[in-house]
Design a protein around this motif. Sequence first.
Motif, mmCIF file in Angstrom:
data_model
loop_
_atom_site.group_PDB
_atom_site.id
_atom_site.type_symbol
_atom_site.label_atom_id
_atom_site.label_comp_id
_atom_site.label_asym_id
_atom_site.label_seq_id
_atom_site.Cartn_x
_atom_site.Cartn_y
_atom_site.Cartn_z
ATOM 1 N N ALA A 63 0.825 -1.203 0.000
ATOM 2 C CA ALA A 63 0.000 0.000 0.000
ATOM 3 C C ALA A 63 0.860 1.255 0.000
ATOM 4 O O ALA A 63 0.435 2.312 -0.478
ATOM 5 C CB ALA A 63 -0.930 -0.015 1.211
ATOM 6 N N GLU A 64 2.082 1.158 0.540
ATOM 7 C CA GLU A 64 2.972 2.320 0.562
ATOM 8 C C GLU A 64 3.356 2.731 -0.856
ATOM 9 O O GLU A 64 3.335 3.920 -1.201
ATOM 10 C CB GLU A 64 4.233 2.005 1.383
ATOM 11 N N HIS A 65 3.719 1.755 -1.693
ATOM 12 C CA HIS A 65 4.039 2.075 -3.089
ATOM 13 C C HIS A 65 2.818 2.657 -3.801
ATOM 14 O O HIS A 65 2.935 3.600 -4.594
ATOM 15 C CB HIS A 65 4.503 0.815 -3.819
ATOM 16 N N ALA A 66 1.646 2.096 -3.527
ATOM 17 C CA ALA A 66 0.427 2.579 -4.178
ATOM 18 C C ALA A 66 0.125 4.020 -3.781
ATOM 19 O O ALA A 66 -0.292 4.832 -4.617
ATOM 20 C CB ALA A 66 -0.747 1.671 -3.815
ATOM 21 N N SER A 67 0.339 4.356 -2.514
ATOM 22 C CA SER A 67 0.062 5.722 -2.067
ATOM 23 C C SER A 67 1.013 6.720 -2.718
ATOM 24 O O SER A 67 0.611 7.834 -3.076
ATOM 25 C CB SER A 67 0.160 5.797 -0.543
ATOM 26 N N VAL A 68 2.271 6.323 -2.885
ATOM 27 C CA VAL A 68 3.230 7.196 -3.573
ATOM 28 C C VAL A 68 2.805 7.408 -5.023
ATOM 29 O O VAL A 68 2.858 8.524 -5.557
ATOM 30 C CB VAL A 68 4.647 6.591 -3.498
#
Length: 350
Positions: free
Chosen positions: A179-184
């Motif tokens: 989810a961290e990559h997706a938020s970026v």
Amino acid sequence: MISSPDRDEAMQLIDEAVQEGASRRRACEELGLSVRTVQRWRLSPQDGRPLAVRDAPRNRLDEAQRQAVLEAANRPEYASLTPHQIVPKLADEGIYLGSESTFYRVLKAAGQAQRRGRAKAPQQRTLTTHCATGPNQVWCWDITWMPSTVRGRYFYWYMMKDIYSRKLVMNEVWEEESAEHASVLLTKGCLREGLAGGPLVLHSDNGSAMKGATMRATMVDLGVQSSFNRPRVSNDNAFAESLFRTAKYCALWPEKPFATLDDARQWVQRFVQWYNEKHCHSALKYVTPGQRHRGEAAQLLSRRRALYESVRMQNPERWSGGIRNWDLTGPVYLNPERAQAPAQMYKPAA
């Protein structure tokens, strides 16, 4: 069961057809009736079946037997079991009270036919549908695997797509789903398109990266409205699924797996450039997604229309009808199989 008024109307229609010269058999066949049925109706105009007194079946359970079934089904150790499990367990105890169907009938008559145990009843979820009348109103996104030269290891392509223009607005490749990559990715996409704080619907499936806490918090901060597939219905995200199919079956897709993460990223960059600026999209009257996104499609299609009109005037014998339709459809709906539904069923993008 056919009501008495319907019987009278059917017999009247048959009589009128016979008076006009039709045979009674053919007139009955047109109404889906047999001659014998109509004859029986004339002899007995009133249907006696609703008022008929019928004897109870000889194999019907008496009250004591029905009570025994209810007591067995409501035993504490059987309270969460279905009749399909209760009947064999009773048989192991040397007890037979009835079949599974009998248990279900008795429970239904007693108002106890609800789901047993803690399991919730299945819910019919409505289709998530949004309408985009311009670019940057509704995006969809998904993640697909890209094979590497190491068996069992994959690179993950994160893709966000505008459903109105079909433009790939953001793309990244990482070695894991998170989810961290997706938020970026979402943050970069909103900044690039100038949407930070603006209305946007982002549709995806129900993966962990899509519903992770970091991604959900980022969407709230950016004012992005979330939208998700129904469980186990990949067709709800058809725009993303079709894009990945196009990517993996186009001529640009390499014959061998990707050796490194950089190789995968470079290939995605080349594909995105080709798709957005060179790929003539069939759903867009063969203009590119980039042209549609920038608002250039209308002028381009107008020139095509003028060219066709000019050629038709010069050589009318080559045209049996009108020219090709170069009009682009206006609004684009997420999940287009519902496009024929009433307008109020769609949720316009805010």
